[in-house]
Design a protein around this motif. Structure first.
Motif, PDB file in Angstrom:
ATOM      1  N   UNK A  26      13.817  53.958   8.593  1.00 53.02           N
ATOM      2  CA  UNK A  26      13.857  54.986   9.627  1.00 53.02           C
ATOM      3  C   UNK A  26      14.329  56.337   9.127  1.00 53.02           C
ATOM      4  N   UNK A  27      15.339  56.891   9.818  1.00 53.86           N
ATOM      5  CA  UNK A  27      15.856  58.207   9.458  1.00 53.86           C
ATOM      6  C   UNK A  27      16.687  58.169   8.171  1.00 53.86           C
ATOM      7  N   UNK A  28      16.897  56.985   7.625  1.00 54.34           N
ATOM      8  CA  UNK A  28      17.661  56.869   6.384  1.00 54.34           C
ATOM      9  C   UNK A  28      16.836  57.054   5.139  1.00 54.34           C
ATOM     10  N   UNK A  29      15.569  57.408   5.314  1.00 57.60           N
ATOM     11  CA  UNK A  29      14.697  57.628   4.168  1.00 57.60           C
ATOM     12  C   UNK A  29      13.946  58.945   4.348  1.00 57.60           C
ATOM     13  N   UNK A  30      13.728  59.643   3.252  1.00 61.97           N
ATOM     14  CA  UNK A  30      12.940  60.886   3.286  1.00 61.97           C
ATOM     15  C   UNK A  30      12.019  60.903   2.088  1.00 61.97           C
ATOM     16  N   UNK A  31      10.854  61.500   2.280  1.00 60.20           N
ATOM     17  CA  UNK A  31       9.847  61.537   1.220  1.00 60.20           C
ATOM     18  C   UNK A  31       9.801  62.932   0.618  1.00 60.20           C
ATOM     19  N   UNK A  32       9.977  63.001  -0.691  1.00 58.53           N
ATOM     20  CA  UNK A  32       9.982  64.268  -1.422  1.00 58.53           C
ATOM     21  C   UNK A  32       8.577  64.541  -1.958  1.00 58.53           C
ATOM     22  N   UNK A  33       8.068  65.710  -1.708  1.00 61.05           N
ATOM     23  CA  UNK A  33       6.756  66.051  -2.239  1.00 61.05           C
ATOM     24  C   UNK A  33       5.631  65.925  -1.236  1.00 61.05           C
ATOM     25  N   UNK A  34       5.947  65.531  -0.015  1.00 58.28           N
ATOM     26  CA  UNK A  34       4.911  65.501   1.021  1.00 58.28           C
ATOM     27  C   UNK A  34       4.925  66.848   1.736  1.00 58.28           C
ATOM     28  N   UNK A  35       3.915  67.658   1.469  1.00 55.34           N
ATOM     29  CA  UNK A  35       3.817  68.993   2.054  1.00 55.34           C
ATOM     30  C   UNK A  35       2.527  69.083   2.857  1.00 55.34           C
ATOM     31  N   UNK A  36       2.616  69.708   4.005  1.00 56.20           N
ATOM     32  CA  UNK A  36       1.467  69.786   4.913  1.00 56.20           C
ATOM     33  C   UNK A  36       0.270  70.458   4.267  1.00 56.20           C
ATOM     34  N   UNK A  37       0.514  71.466   3.427  1.00 52.15           N
ATOM     35  CA  UNK A  37      -0.592  72.246   2.872  1.00 52.15           C
ATOM     36  C   UNK A  37      -0.934  71.866   1.427  1.00 52.15           C
ATOM     37  N   UNK A  38      -0.384  70.776   0.925  1.00 52.95           N
ATOM     38  CA  UNK A  38      -0.662  70.360  -0.448  1.00 52.95           C
ATOM     39  C   UNK A  38      -1.184  68.933  -0.479  1.00 52.95           C
ATOM     40  N   UNK A  39      -2.031  68.656  -1.439  1.00 54.57           N
ATOM     41  CA  UNK A  39      -2.536  67.306  -1.648  1.00 54.57           C
ATOM     42  C   UNK A  39      -1.775  66.647  -2.790  1.00 54.57           C
ATOM     43  N   UNK A  40      -1.719  65.319  -2.768  1.00 54.22           N
ATOM     44  CA  UNK A  40      -1.077  64.559  -3.834  1.00 54.22           C
ATOM     45  C   UNK A  40      -2.089  63.634  -4.487  1.00 54.22           C
ATOM     46  N   UNK A  41      -1.834  63.274  -5.745  1.00 54.93           N
ATOM     47  CA  UNK A  41      -2.602  62.192  -6.335  1.00 54.93           C
ATOM     48  C   UNK A  41      -2.300  60.923  -5.547  1.00 54.93           C
ATOM     49  N   UNK A  42      -3.224  59.969  -5.501  1.00 58.32           N
ATOM     50  CA  UNK A  42      -3.146  58.914  -4.484  1.00 58.32           C
ATOM     51  C   UNK A  42      -2.120  57.819  -4.731  1.00 58.32           C
ATOM     52  N   UNK A  68      10.721  59.109  -3.116  1.00 56.17           N
ATOM     53  CA  UNK A  68      11.477  58.787  -1.911  1.00 56.17           C
ATOM     54  C   UNK A  68      12.976  58.824  -2.201  1.00 56.17           C
ATOM     55  N   UNK A  69      13.753  59.294  -1.228  1.00 59.68           N
ATOM     56  CA  UNK A  69      15.213  59.270  -1.326  1.00 59.68           C
ATOM     57  C   UNK A  69      15.782  58.488  -0.159  1.00 59.68           C
ATOM     58  N   UNK A  70      16.778  57.657  -0.464  1.00 57.14           N
ATOM     59  CA  UNK A  70      17.523  56.929   0.561  1.00 57.14           C
ATOM     60  C   UNK A  70      18.812  57.696   0.819  1.00 57.14           C
ATOM     61  N   UNK A  71      19.027  58.106   2.039  1.00 58.13           N
ATOM     62  CA  UNK A  71      20.080  59.060   2.371  1.00 58.13           C
ATOM     63  C   UNK A  71      21.428  58.371   2.542  1.00 58.13           C
ATOM     64  N   UNK A  72      22.440  59.017   1.976  1.00 60.21           N
ATOM     65  CA  UNK A  72      23.789  58.498   2.112  1.00 60.21           C
ATOM     66  C   UNK A  72      24.531  58.517   0.787  1.00 60.21           C
ATOM     67  N   UNK A  73      25.840  58.530   0.867  1.00 59.25           N
ATOM     68  CA  UNK A  73      26.674  58.529  -0.336  1.00 59.25           C
ATOM     69  C   UNK A  73      26.573  57.178  -1.039  1.00 59.25           C
ATOM     70  N   UNK A  74      26.605  57.245  -2.373  1.00 60.14           N
ATOM     71  CA  UNK A  74      26.575  56.025  -3.166  1.00 60.14           C
ATOM     72  C   UNK A  74      25.200  55.418  -3.329  1.00 60.14           C
TER      73      UNK A  74
END
Length: 405
Positions: free
Chosen positions: A303-319, A324-330
């Motif tokens: 859920x909200x404990x994960x965020x994706x780095x590099x996902x941009x609305x106006x950019x494409x990625x290789x497939x 990904x980052x898991x949020x929180x200390x440690x």
């Protein structure tokens, strides 16, 4: 792959495809002759090399004469940078040296085989370098920023085709088109040469040197299920595009890269390229579906404990790439990986330290606290949904354990 482990580090290296292993073995057993020899054993080896060269040329939309075999991507990139430097000085001499030091333009996203060479040029006062920062809104270099950096002394622009950590595809063809519109590609001094390191793009998306509009394109075999050698694609080397050897010897590869050819590895590289030509659409579709399934499962689980780095609305990625980052200390990436029993992955480029925040993520505006927690998960041709289910469970157990410490 081990049944007990799930490998998700395909951006670092890929296993050899079984057909590549077969091609290498065939060459080891039956094409051991020196390719420069005129007898049958030598000519058999030469035929294998010629066949491989044709497959690589077909893969990137080039002529067979445009392909120069190298030991890998690092050598290919170095060859381009040193050639641009020498070419500038030769042309500068014709202009009585009035231009000053050669100027290179690159991005702050590049592999060390670009970045460190250009740092060396600067330290030795051999050249001046502009590192165009990637946009924090798109994760890529912006075309206008590259064009604005051009000086009268600019001799080379080098930007990777796709980033190895975020997967963001860079606007290479658009940069090339804008440079051509400057009217400095022919006739004026200095000519602006264009290079892209396509290591992370080949085998995942279509790569064509003419479409990209570059003079040089770097090919790295072990990123698309081939052996650990590479090639440099140069548009009409030594004629339309300057290329100067850094090694001198027996004249192999038209003296651009002398040394007796490594026939088995070249045969394997050719087979890997042939497979890309035949099956790229299938590879791309499968990896995209698996990457999307991976990101969906991670979001469902964390859920909200994960965020994706590099996902941009106006950019494409290789497939295949998920950062990904898991949020929180440690929950630093290296700590997570050290405790995973099934997942094999990395926190970024394999050639970088694995216990510090990625400079690439910091460069695109990811906060340090989030960048420290990042994992680069890159799927392959054979990654399955079952594999994803296994590693999501593995990650869930590890993160629960770390949060309770």
């Amino acid at each position: 792959m081990s049944k007990d482990r799930v490998y998700l580090d395909y951006n670092a290296t890929t296993p050899l495809d079984p057909q590549v292993i077969e091609a290498v073995t065939e060459a080891l057993e039956g094409a051991w002759g020196n390719p420069s020899s005129s007898h049958g054993a030598g000519q058999k080896a030469k035929h294998m090399i010629d066949k491989a060269r044709k497959h690589l040329a077909d893969m990137v939309g080039a002529l067979t004469s445009d392909i120069i075999f190298t030991s890998g991507g690092t050598e290919a990139n170095n060859l381009v940078l040193h050639s641009a430097l020498k070419y500038f000085h030769q042309e500068s001499d014709k202009a009585d040296g009035r231009i000053g030091l050669p100027h290179f333009i690159t991005s702050n996203l590049e592999h060390d085989s670009i970045k460190l060479v250009l740092q060396h040029f600067e330290e030795e006062k051999l050249a001046e370098v502009t590192n165009v920062p990637a946009s924090k809104k798109t994760g890529r270099v912006e075309i206008d920023d590259v064009i604005s950096a051009i000086r009268p002394s600019t001799c080379l622009i080098t930007v990777m085709t796709a980033n190895n950590e975020t997967g963001v595809i860079q606007p290479i063809s658009e940069i090339s088109e804008r440079v051509r519109c400057l009217g400095r590609q022919k006739g004026d001094f200095p000519r602006i040469l264009l290079h892209t390191d396509a290591a992370q793009a080949i085998g995942k998306i279509p790569v064509d040197i003419k479409t990209l509009g570059v003079d040089y394109l770097t090919i790295v075999g072990h990123k698309f299920y081939g052996p650990r050698i590479g090639a440099l694609c140069v548009r009409k080397p030594g004629k339309a595009t300057p290329l100067y050897p850094s090694l001198f010897g027996g004249g192999q590869e038209r003296s651009f890269r002398p040394g007796t050819e490594n026939t088995p590895m070249i045969a394997g590289l050719g087979k890997a390229a042939e497979l890309v030509v035949q099956d790229l659409e299938r590879y791309e579709k499968h990896m995209r579906e698996i990457r999307e399934y991976l990101e969906r499962k991670l979001k469902e689980e964390f859920g909200e404990g994960v965020t994706f780095n590099g996902r941009f609305e106006k950019s494409c990625r290789i497939p295949n790439t998920c950062n990904v980052s898991f949020l929180g200390r440690g929950l630093e990436g290296h700590r997570i990986l050290s405790k995973c029993t099934r997942l094999q992955a990395s926190i970024g480029a394999a050639c970088h330290a694995q216990n510090r925040p990625s400079p690439i993520l910091l460069a695109i505006g990811i906060p340090e606290s989030v960048a420290r927690n990042a994992l680069r998960l890159s799927v392959g041709r054979e990654t399955s949904r079952d594999d994803i289910n296994v590693i999501v469970t593995d990650l869930k157990e590890v993160i629960q354990s770390l949060r309770s410490d």
